[in-house]
Scaffold this active site. Structure first.
Site, PDB file in Angstrom:
ATOM      1  N   ASP A 177      42.339   4.052 -43.839  1.00 24.24           N
ATOM      2  CA  ASP A 177      41.388   3.220 -44.599  1.00 24.24           C
ATOM      3  C   ASP A 177      40.529   4.042 -45.569  1.00 24.24           C
ATOM      4  OD1 ASP A 177      41.515   0.328 -43.222  1.00 24.24           O
ATOM      5  OD2 ASP A 177      41.769   1.878 -41.689  1.00 24.24           O
TER       6      ASP A 177
ATOM      7  N   HIS B   6      42.833  -0.104 -39.970  1.00 26.80           N
ATOM      8  CA  HIS B   6      42.230  -1.384 -40.352  1.00 26.80           C
ATOM      9  C   HIS B   6      40.791  -1.528 -39.861  1.00 26.80           C
ATOM     10  CE1 HIS B   6      41.872  -5.452 -41.755  1.00 26.80           C
ATOM     11  NE2 HIS B   6      41.661  -5.916 -40.539  1.00 26.80           N
TER      12      HIS B   6
ATOM     13  N   HIS C 127      45.117  -4.311 -47.667  1.00 25.07           N
ATOM     14  CA  HIS C 127      44.595  -4.272 -49.028  1.00 25.07           C
ATOM     15  C   HIS C 127      45.680  -3.873 -50.034  1.00 25.07           C
ATOM     16  CE1 HIS C 127      40.097  -4.735 -48.825  1.00 25.07           C
ATOM     17  NE2 HIS C 127      40.404  -4.649 -47.543  1.00 25.07           N
TER      18      HIS C 127
ATOM     19  N   ASP D  49      45.788   1.100 -46.057  1.00 36.11           N
ATOM     20  CA  ASP D  49      44.666   0.897 -46.982  1.00 36.11           C
ATOM     21  C   ASP D  49      44.258   2.193 -47.674  1.00 36.11           C
ATOM     22  OD1 ASP D  49      44.593  -1.794 -46.565  1.00 36.11           O
ATOM     23  OD2 ASP D  49      42.740  -1.832 -45.401  1.00 36.11           O
TER      24      ASP D  49
ATOM     25  N   HIS E 145      40.589   3.554 -48.916  1.00 40.59           N
ATOM     26  CA  HIS E 145      40.103   2.538 -49.872  1.00 40.59           C
ATOM     27  C   HIS E 145      39.775   3.125 -51.247  1.00 40.59           C
ATOM     28  CE1 HIS E 145      39.787  -1.100 -47.333  1.00 40.59           C
ATOM     29  NE2 HIS E 145      39.662  -0.224 -46.348  1.00 40.59           N
TER      30      HIS E 145
ATOM     31  N   HIS F 260      37.157  -0.319 -39.262  1.00 40.07           N
ATOM     32  CA  HIS F 260      36.427   0.696 -40.010  1.00 40.07           C
ATOM     33  C   HIS F 260      35.478   1.549 -39.177  1.00 40.07           C
ATOM     34  CE1 HIS F 260      37.002  -0.595 -44.468  1.00 40.07           C
ATOM     35  NE2 HIS F 260      38.120  -0.723 -43.768  1.00 40.07           N
TER      36      HIS F 260
END
Length: 520
Positions: A25, A250, A134, A65, A27, A252
């Site tokens: 993650d 996934h 995402h 992600d 991002h 966080h």
């Protein structure tokens, strides 16, 4: 024992030990247009990959992600490729083998082999990744941003599945000295669908043909771990008990220390995200990545704190719990509450400054969140005016305060109040799921606008694709697909071609069951 013997013993240990950097993650591109926080994800990604080089890892394992948006901007994609080329290419030899059939592991790719074996590339640190929710595959060709990196030879994208009914997971088999790893992965799948697959025994994890008990079984998954509904998560007990370690993406919140599942007897590590994407308590936990060492069937996971992550402090206050300071009946009570809130924010800023001392890599302005429960007759005040006092000290001046009030649930709500939804704080609106809004609308709608040929869930997902992922044909494709399914259903049941008979059939139980089964 002399130094030469020690060196020989260490080299023998290293020859049989996988060193794997684990992160999830990331991002990339989150808030990239924000004047203060725009580069946060890129700076931290650079730190993560730099750690891979400094620790001389065998490979990097990402849990989904990598990108925040389904269609990353050119800036985001460029920054990602720049960092990966900087740290992943070079002459350092790869000292582990891949034993599995790569045409199976990477069957979705035009180049179905691991990137470090490509004669046109010079890879020093391979990166293996599943996709997340995402950056998942979309569109007619089922492509995602990670596929672009895969085509460019920068990443090894595994864990893809094209079937929506069953899942057969073939591991990537890796060998270093006498240590063998079976690397399993599932890219993000809608939780309800994957849950149903597990319930119906449609998920199969294939084992190596030879000496299946001699492998360290490592599994990467990107799904809800926390329960968000009856089937909107994946229980750990669904996973096979032969696994040794599960890397859970996934979620966080950083819970990177491996926790043993006493029922299945495997360990679960949840690295969490490397950037704060929501101002919630889970995101305030210190961010880490992991350095996993595997030798034979034994493992050790070392936590590596990330230094470039922006600080985040959150605190909850309930005004009614401070009757000694103020009460709703007092004159100028709002001024007293503002002074109280200002004091709490200043305390968090002082703590941020103390923790930042000596660490030049930590961004200067922290994220601050004060959640104020003003139930019991208190009134909220202008948050924008309050935030002006801290505009030069925090990274999120418009979102410092969040007023909440506990109200009794109202019955008999007939219409969905979109104005009320949009009047909520910005951060709260941004966390609303499009499919949840669609479902709420149709649940409260009058009978004459209820869905007949489509399900709330199917429509919700199509609207989400249209809004979040800019798939302009998503709704049209859903309607076309369902019309074809409805026509086939009616033909198979030989329904008389009159409006009354068709209407009666599509409102029947058999059609509804068929509808749910095919759209979910």
């Amino acid at each position: 024992m002399n130094s030469e013997s020690n060196k020989s013993l260490y080299n023998t240990f290293e020859q049989d030990t996988f060193k794997i950097l684990i992160a999830t993650d990331i991002h990339l591109g989150y808030l990239e247009k924000d004047a203060i926080r725009g580069n946060d994800t890129f700076v931290t990604f650079d730190e993560i990959m730099k750690q891979a080089v400094q620790n001389e890892v065998d490979f990097v394992l990402l849990g989904g992600d990598l990108f925040h948006d389904n269609k990353p901007s050119r800036k985001t994609m460029h920054c990602c490729m720049e960092v990966m080329r900087k740290y992943c290419m070079g002459d350092r030899p790869i000292v582990f083998e891949i034993l599995s059939d790569q045409a199976v592991n990477f069957s979705h790719s035009k180049f179905p082999w691991v990137n470090y074996l490509d004669s046109n590339l010079n890879i020093s640190i391979p990166v293996f990744s599943v996709h997340g929710n995402h950056d998942d595959p979309t569109g007619a060709d089922g492509l995602c941003a990670i596929d672009l990196l895969s085509c460019a030879g920068l990443i090894n994208h595994f864990g893809r599945s094209r079937s929506v009914e069953k899942l057969e997971i073939s591991p990537v088999l890796l060998k270093k000295g006498n240590t063998r790893i079976a690397l399993y992965g599932i890219g993000s799948i809608p939780d309800e669908r994957l849950y149903r697959m597990f319930i119906n025994n449609q998920v199969t994890m294939l084992r190596p043909r030879e000496d299946e008990d001699g492998w360290f079984n490592l599994f990467v998954i990107h799904q809800n771990r926390s329960k968000h509904g009856a089937t909107n998560y994946i229980p750990e007990q669904f996973l096979d008990d032969f696994l040794d370690l599960v890397v859970w993406g996934h979620e966080h919140e950083c819970k990177i220390a491996p926790v043993r599942n006493e029922q299945q007897l495997f360990y679960v590590t949840q690295p969490g995200s490397s950037v704060i994407t929501s101002l919630s308590p889970g995101e305030a936990v210190k961010k880490h990545i992991g350095l996993l060492r595997v030798k034979g069937k034994k493992m050790n996971l070392q936590k590596i704190p990330l230094q470039t992550v922006r600080q985040f402090f959150i605190q909850d206050v309930t005004l009614s719990e401070h009757p000694d300071l103020f009460s709703p009946e007092q004159p100028n009570v709002m001024l007293k509450v503002m002074a109280f809130c200002q004091e709490k924010v200043e305390e968090m800023l002082e703590e941020a400054e103390r923790q930042r001392l000596g660490n030049s890599l930590t961004p200067e302005k922290p994220l601050i969140r004060l959640r104020v429960d003003y139930s019991g007759g208190f009134e909220a005040f202008n948050t924008m005016r309050f935030s002006q006092k801290f505009v030069d000290q925090v990274a999120n001046p418009k979102e410092i305060l969040h007023f909440i009030r506990h109200r009794e649930a109202k019955d008999n709500i007939k219409d969905m109040d979109f104005e009320a939804i949009l009047s909520r704080p910005t951060s709260e609106v941004l966390q609303l799921r499009v499919e949840d809004l669609v479902k709420e609308y149709f649940q409260k709608a009058e009978k004459n606008v209820q869905l007949s040929l489509l399900t709330e869930q199917g429509m919700g997902k199509a609207v989400q694709e249209f809004v979040d992922k800019e798939e302009k044909d998503a709704i049209e494709e859903l309607i076309k697909y369902q019309l074809e399914k409805t026509q086939r259903f009616l033909r198979e049941r030989r329904v008389e071609a009159t409006e009354e008979k068709i209407d009666e059939e599509v409102k029947g139980r058999a059609f509804k069951e068929d509808l749910v089964r095919n759209l979910n």
